[in-house]
Design an enzyme around this catalytic site. Structure first.
Site, PDB file in Angstrom:
ATOM      1  N   ASN A 150       0.832  -1.202   0.000  1.00  0.00           N
ATOM      2  CA  ASN A 150       0.000   0.000   0.000  1.00  0.00           C
ATOM      3  C   ASN A 150       0.870   1.256   0.000  1.00  0.00           C
ATOM      4  O   ASN A 150       2.009   1.205   0.477  1.00  0.00           O
ATOM      5  CB  ASN A 150      -0.901   0.003   1.236  1.00  0.00           C
ATOM      6  CG  ASN A 150      -2.043  -0.977   1.119  1.00  0.00           C
ATOM      7  OD1 ASN A 150      -2.567  -1.192   0.029  1.00  0.00           O
ATOM      8  ND2 ASN A 150      -2.423  -1.592   2.233  1.00  0.00           N
ATOM      9  N   CYS A 171      -5.364  -7.255  -3.357  1.00  0.00           N
ATOM     10  CA  CYS A 171      -5.770  -6.952  -1.993  1.00  0.00           C
ATOM     11  C   CYS A 171      -6.790  -7.986  -1.554  1.00  0.00           C
ATOM     12  O   CYS A 171      -7.764  -8.239  -2.255  1.00  0.00           O
ATOM     13  CB  CYS A 171      -6.366  -5.550  -1.925  1.00  0.00           C
ATOM     14  SG  CYS A 171      -6.938  -5.068  -0.279  1.00  0.00           S
ATOM     15  N   HIS A 172      -6.582  -8.584  -0.376  1.00  0.00           N
ATOM     16  CA  HIS A 172      -7.475  -9.652   0.057  1.00  0.00           C
ATOM     17  C   HIS A 172      -8.817  -9.155   0.565  1.00  0.00           C
ATOM     18  O   HIS A 172      -9.677  -9.948   0.915  1.00  0.00           O
ATOM     19  CB  HIS A 172      -6.800 -10.519   1.132  1.00  0.00           C
ATOM     20  CG  HIS A 172      -6.188  -9.750   2.253  1.00  0.00           C
ATOM     21  ND1 HIS A 172      -4.827  -9.628   2.407  1.00  0.00           N
ATOM     22  CD2 HIS A 172      -6.740  -9.027   3.243  1.00  0.00           C
ATOM     23  CE1 HIS A 172      -4.567  -8.883   3.456  1.00  0.00           C
ATOM     24  NE2 HIS A 172      -5.709  -8.506   3.991  1.00  0.00           N
ATOM     25  N   HIS A 203      -9.711  -0.619  -1.677  1.00  0.00           N
ATOM     26  CA  HIS A 203     -10.198  -0.279  -0.342  1.00  0.00           C
ATOM     27  C   HIS A 203     -11.525   0.478  -0.362  1.00  0.00           C
ATOM     28  O   HIS A 203     -12.112   0.708   0.688  1.00  0.00           O
ATOM     29  CB  HIS A 203      -9.159   0.508   0.473  1.00  0.00           C
ATOM     30  CG  HIS A 203      -8.058  -0.360   0.986  1.00  0.00           C
ATOM     31  ND1 HIS A 203      -7.109   0.099   1.875  1.00  0.00           N
ATOM     32  CD2 HIS A 203      -7.747  -1.654   0.753  1.00  0.00           C
ATOM     33  CE1 HIS A 203      -6.260  -0.882   2.150  1.00  0.00           C
ATOM     34  NE2 HIS A 203      -6.631  -1.963   1.491  1.00  0.00           N
TER      35      HIS A 203
END
Length: 439
Positions: A150, A171-172, A203
């Site tokens: 990130n 991204c999980h 996100h």
């Protein structure tokens, strides 16, 4: 085949991703090249991963490369490069990113994706990733770069726009999004066979559709259950549920992250909001300290008692590699350039998070179309900051750092322009050699 892991001192994360590869019959015979600039942490990762390799049958091999002088050797001939670096670490850089803004009255929770913390993290990471790209173009030009570091959209977007390296950001939070929501609302019985569509930015990608195995839209029931959770004083995921109330959709990343991606929840003139929404200020430094302490204890126990057999995680990296090698398609949620307007009401130069099909020819982003206008508008408040930060890194113009901070929704809603510029100047000075020289 060679798989290189950059930032292998990220021990727990390296264990998951490399361990997943070791669980794959397609990937387990690979050479796993571990690279870091911290020799002690690299050695710890090597010890754990070698023990894990033995418990999984002893396939493949592990090589370790420490220091910038050995970086090119670590990358040479790699088919896949996994990136999980953290430039400047917890101490000093994360501490600086929290403590200096706090002097100006600006509070943060995570500070790794947006806000002034995300901006500074991007500015000190992009030069290092540019060096990676230069080395890769020389020694492994066809490798796929899997970025986990990130701020995802800023770093992946920079690599995709300004280097020749094939890059996807991972991204999980995508694969856990709907499961988290359904469990939180007591709808576990709806999880099996559910169908979903997620798109937006990292996100803040939106759960646009969620249906049960029979095709029934679950959002009406979800919305009916949200009020009970919002009244629960112990519940911690309230920001995302509030998004459902006011924007109509749930998003991918946790409330402690999303609390600082907008101008609504962390406000010094309204301190009661912190309590109402259970917002954990200074969460990331606290988490770092706890993780560092926990890892030392865990490492001692692993060395003493041995490593348990690894079970494959939800991370996308090994699945992507398998699909590329075998040609068997696999769908992921990936961070890619919005080329051709995959999301039609976001700009082409933005890095967006959309469904992607992976096969023997690589990673293929899927067209989504227009987001609901309010969701696109929320994304744009973040994209503005991302694009200006990338421009600052590219041009080395300090004015673009100022502008990124001024247009950041949380920073701009809390501070005046003069304070923002003074804070930026102080941060640049404090980070010293971790940053290039800005004009």
């Amino acid at each position: 085949m060679k798989i290189t892991f950059m930032g292998a001192g990220s021990t727990i994360f390296a264990r998951n991703v490399i361990g997943d590869c070791m669980c794959s019959e397609v990937l387990r015979d690979s050479t796993f090249a571990l690279y870091d600039i911290d020799g002690e942490r690299l050695e710890e990762s090597c010890v754990i991963l070698e023990a894990m390799r033995q418990t999984l049958g002893g396939y493949g091999s592990i090589e370790c490369y420490c220091g910038v002088e050995n970086r090119k050797a670590a990358l040479k001939g790699a088919a896949f490069v996994v990136n999980a670096i953290q430039v400047g670490g917890y101490d000093p850089c994360t501490i600086i990113d929290f403590e200096i803004p706090k002097k100006y009255g600006l509070r943060q929770t995570i500070a790794d994706t947006l806000g002034i913390g995300g901006i500074m993290r991007a500015l000190r990471t992009i030069p290092v990733m540019t060096d990676f790209a230069c080395d890769m173009e020389e020694v492994c030009p066809d490798a796929i770069f899997l970025n986990y570091t990130n701020p995802m959209a800023m770093l992946s977007g920079y690599m995709q726009r300004y280097t020749g390296i094939k890059t996807v950001g991972l991204c999980h939070s995508v694969q856990t999004c709907s499961e988290t929501l359904l469990k939180e609302l007591g709808m576990d019985d709806k999880m099996e066979g559910r169908k979903e569509l997620i798109a937006g930015i990292n996100h803040m990608a939106w759960l646009l559709e969620i249906r049960d195995k029979n095709g029934v839209d679950l959002y009406p029931e979800i919305k009916a259950r949200v009020a009970a959770k919002m009244d629960d004083s112990e519940f911690s995921d309230k920001v995302r549920l509030d998004y459902i109330n006011h924007f109509g959709y749930y998003c991918t990343e946790s409330s402690e992250h999303n609390a600082e991606y907008n101008m609504f929840y962390i406000k010094r003139n309204y301190p009661e909001l912190i309590e109402r929404y259970n917002i954990p200020l200074d969460e990331y430094p606290r988490r770092c300290r706890n993780q560092i302490a926990a890892w030392k204890e865990e490492y001692a126990q692993l060395v003493k008692n041995g490593v348990k057999k690894h079970e494959r995680s939800l991370e996308y990296a090994s699945r992507i590699m398998e699909a590329c090698v075998t040609g068997v398609p696999y769908q992921i949620g990936g961070n890619v350039l919005n080329t051709g307007r995959l999301i039609s009401n976001l700009p082409e130069e933005a890095c967006v998070e959309v469904p992607c099909m992976v096969n023997g020819h690589g990673i293929h982003p899927c067209y989504v179309g227009a987001l609901p206008v309010q969701c696109a508008a929320m994304n744009m408040t973040n994209i503005n900051v991302q694009l200006l930060t990338i421009e600052a890194a590219r041009t080395l113009k300090r004015e673009h750092i100022y502008q990124a901070a001024m247009l950041d929704p949380h920073t701009g809603s809390e501070l005046d322009i003069d304070s923002i510029k003074k804070m930026v100047d102080e941060l640049i000075e404090a980070h010293g050699d971790y940053l290039p020289k800005y004009r």
